[in-house]
Write a protein that holds these residues in place. Structure first.
Motif, PDB file in Angstrom:
ATOM      1  N   GLY A 181      17.496  -6.920   7.271  1.00 34.98           N
ATOM      2  CA  GLY A 181      18.677  -7.744   7.026  1.00 34.98           C
ATOM      3  C   GLY A 181      18.754  -8.916   7.990  1.00 34.98           C
ATOM      4  O   GLY A 181      19.134 -10.028   7.610  1.00 34.98           O
TER       5      GLY A 181
ATOM      6  N   VAL B 271      17.940  -8.484   2.714  1.00 35.33           N
ATOM      7  CA  VAL B 271      19.009  -7.494   2.658  1.00 35.33           C
ATOM      8  C   VAL B 271      18.541  -6.260   1.883  1.00 35.33           C
ATOM      9  O   VAL B 271      18.001  -6.364   0.780  1.00 35.33           O
ATOM     10  CB  VAL B 271      20.271  -8.091   2.017  1.00 35.33           C
ATOM     11  CG1 VAL B 271      21.366  -7.058   1.899  1.00 35.33           C
ATOM     12  CG2 VAL B 271      20.745  -9.296   2.827  1.00 35.33           C
ATOM     13  N   VAL B 272      18.745  -5.092   2.475  1.00 36.99           N
ATOM     14  CA  VAL B 272      18.410  -3.819   1.845  1.00 36.99           C
ATOM     15  C   VAL B 272      19.714  -3.213   1.347  1.00 36.99           C
ATOM     16  O   VAL B 272      20.632  -2.956   2.126  1.00 36.99           O
ATOM     17  CB  VAL B 272      17.722  -2.870   2.851  1.00 36.99           C
ATOM     18  CG1 VAL B 272      17.430  -1.527   2.201  1.00 36.99           C
ATOM     19  CG2 VAL B 272      16.446  -3.496   3.395  1.00 36.99           C
ATOM     20  N   THR B 273      19.788  -2.984   0.050  1.00 34.46           N
ATOM     21  CA  THR B 273      21.012  -2.421  -0.529  1.00 34.46           C
ATOM     22  C   THR B 273      21.118  -0.938  -0.212  1.00 34.46           C
ATOM     23  O   THR B 273      20.131  -0.278   0.120  1.00 34.46           O
ATOM     24  CB  THR B 273      21.033  -2.603  -2.058  1.00 34.46           C
ATOM     25  OG1 THR B 273      19.967  -1.831  -2.624  1.00 34.46           O
ATOM     26  CG2 THR B 273      20.903  -4.065  -2.446  1.00 34.46           C
ATOM     27  N   ASP B 274      22.314  -0.408  -0.351  1.00 36.27           N
ATOM     28  CA  ASP B 274      22.550   1.015  -0.134  1.00 36.27           C
ATOM     29  C   ASP B 274      21.716   1.840  -1.110  1.00 36.27           C
ATOM     30  O   ASP B 274      21.156   2.871  -0.738  1.00 36.27           O
ATOM     31  CB  ASP B 274      24.041   1.321  -0.292  1.00 36.27           C
ATOM     32  CG  ASP B 274      24.477   2.524   0.515  1.00 36.27           C
ATOM     33  OD1 ASP B 274      24.153   2.578   1.720  1.00 36.27           O
ATOM     34  OD2 ASP B 274      25.137   3.419  -0.061  1.00 36.27           O
ATOM     35  N   ARG B 275      21.595   1.359  -2.334  1.00 40.18           N
ATOM     36  CA  ARG B 275      20.802   2.061  -3.345  1.00 40.18           C
ATOM     37  C   ARG B 275      19.332   2.138  -2.923  1.00 40.18           C
ATOM     38  O   ARG B 275      18.691   3.184  -3.060  1.00 40.18           O
ATOM     39  CB  ARG B 275      20.942   1.360  -4.696  1.00 40.18           C
ATOM     40  CG  ARG B 275      20.142   2.012  -5.801  1.00 40.18           C
ATOM     41  CD  ARG B 275      20.373   1.305  -7.143  1.00 40.18           C
ATOM     42  NE  ARG B 275      19.507   1.789  -8.160  1.00 40.18           N
ATOM     43  CZ  ARG B 275      19.677   2.902  -8.858  1.00 40.18           C
ATOM     44  NH1 ARG B 275      20.738   3.665  -8.604  1.00 40.18           N
ATOM     45  NH2 ARG B 275      18.821   3.285  -9.782  1.00 40.18           N
ATOM     46  N   THR B 276      18.788   1.052  -2.406  1.00 41.92           N
ATOM     47  CA  THR B 276      17.407   1.048  -1.938  1.00 41.92           C
ATOM     48  C   THR B 276      17.234   1.997  -0.756  1.00 41.92           C
ATOM     49  O   THR B 276      16.217   2.697  -0.657  1.00 41.92           O
ATOM     50  CB  THR B 276      16.973  -0.384  -1.559  1.00 41.92           C
ATOM     51  OG1 THR B 276      17.108  -1.225  -2.704  1.00 41.92           O
ATOM     52  CG2 THR B 276      15.541  -0.422  -1.064  1.00 41.92           C
TER      53      THR B 276
ATOM     54  N   SER C 236      26.513   7.288  -1.272  1.00 40.84           N
ATOM     55  CA  SER C 236      26.248   6.248  -0.272  1.00 40.84           C
ATOM     56  C   SER C 236      25.212   6.786   0.709  1.00 40.84           C
ATOM     57  O   SER C 236      24.940   7.993   0.764  1.00 40.84           O
ATOM     58  CB  SER C 236      27.528   5.871   0.469  1.00 40.84           C
ATOM     59  OG  SER C 236      27.906   6.923   1.346  1.00 40.84           O
TER      60      SER C 236
END
Length: 139
Positions: A90, A95-100, A128
């Motif tokens: 990040g 940016v790394v999403t929560d899903r990833t 999450s």
């Protein structure tokens, strides 16, 4: 011998420049230091050193992040290291999403956590990252 009176801005510039130099490796200080440079010029040089290889660092870190596995780490260490890598990405504007994070967390779990991994895979929607960590800690 009379002391030389420097304007306040020159003293502050010197303080800021020495702070910058004190926070980086000596080899880099030698590379960026030029007599007479202002603190601003020194900062711009340091910034260009770090941003100049941003893509290479992002590629390296992303590869490390995607291949990261639980192995013999404690659940807390596994979570922290994964979160730290995501935060570092990040900081490099990746940016790394929560899903990833959840997908990589599940993919990297060791055999001991196969049951919770199966549970997390079938959760709709995915929990999450913090909820998944709590589930792992309970397991």
């Amino acid at each position: 011998m009379p002391s030389v009176a420097y304007p306040d801005w020159a003293r502050m510039d010197c303080v800021v420049k020495s702070r910058i130099s004190g926070m980086i490796f000596d080899d880099l200080v030698k590379d960026i230091s030029r007599h007479g440079d202002t603190a601003c010029a020194t900062w711009v040089t340091v910034e260009s050193q770090f941003l100049g290889n941003r893509e290479a660092r992002a590629l390296y870190l992303d590869t490390k992040f995607c291949g990261f596995v639980h192995g013999d780490l404690s659940t807390t260490d596994y979570y922290r290291r994964m979160k730290h890598m995501a935060d570092d990405l990040g900081n490099l504007s990746e940016v790394v999403t929560d899903r990833t994070l959840i997908l990589n967390l599940i993919c990297g779990l060791n055999e001991r956590f196969a049951n919770i991994g199966l549970h997390l895979r079938h959760s709709h929607p995915f929990p999450s990252f913090l909820e998944a960590r709590d589930d792992l800690l309970l397991e």
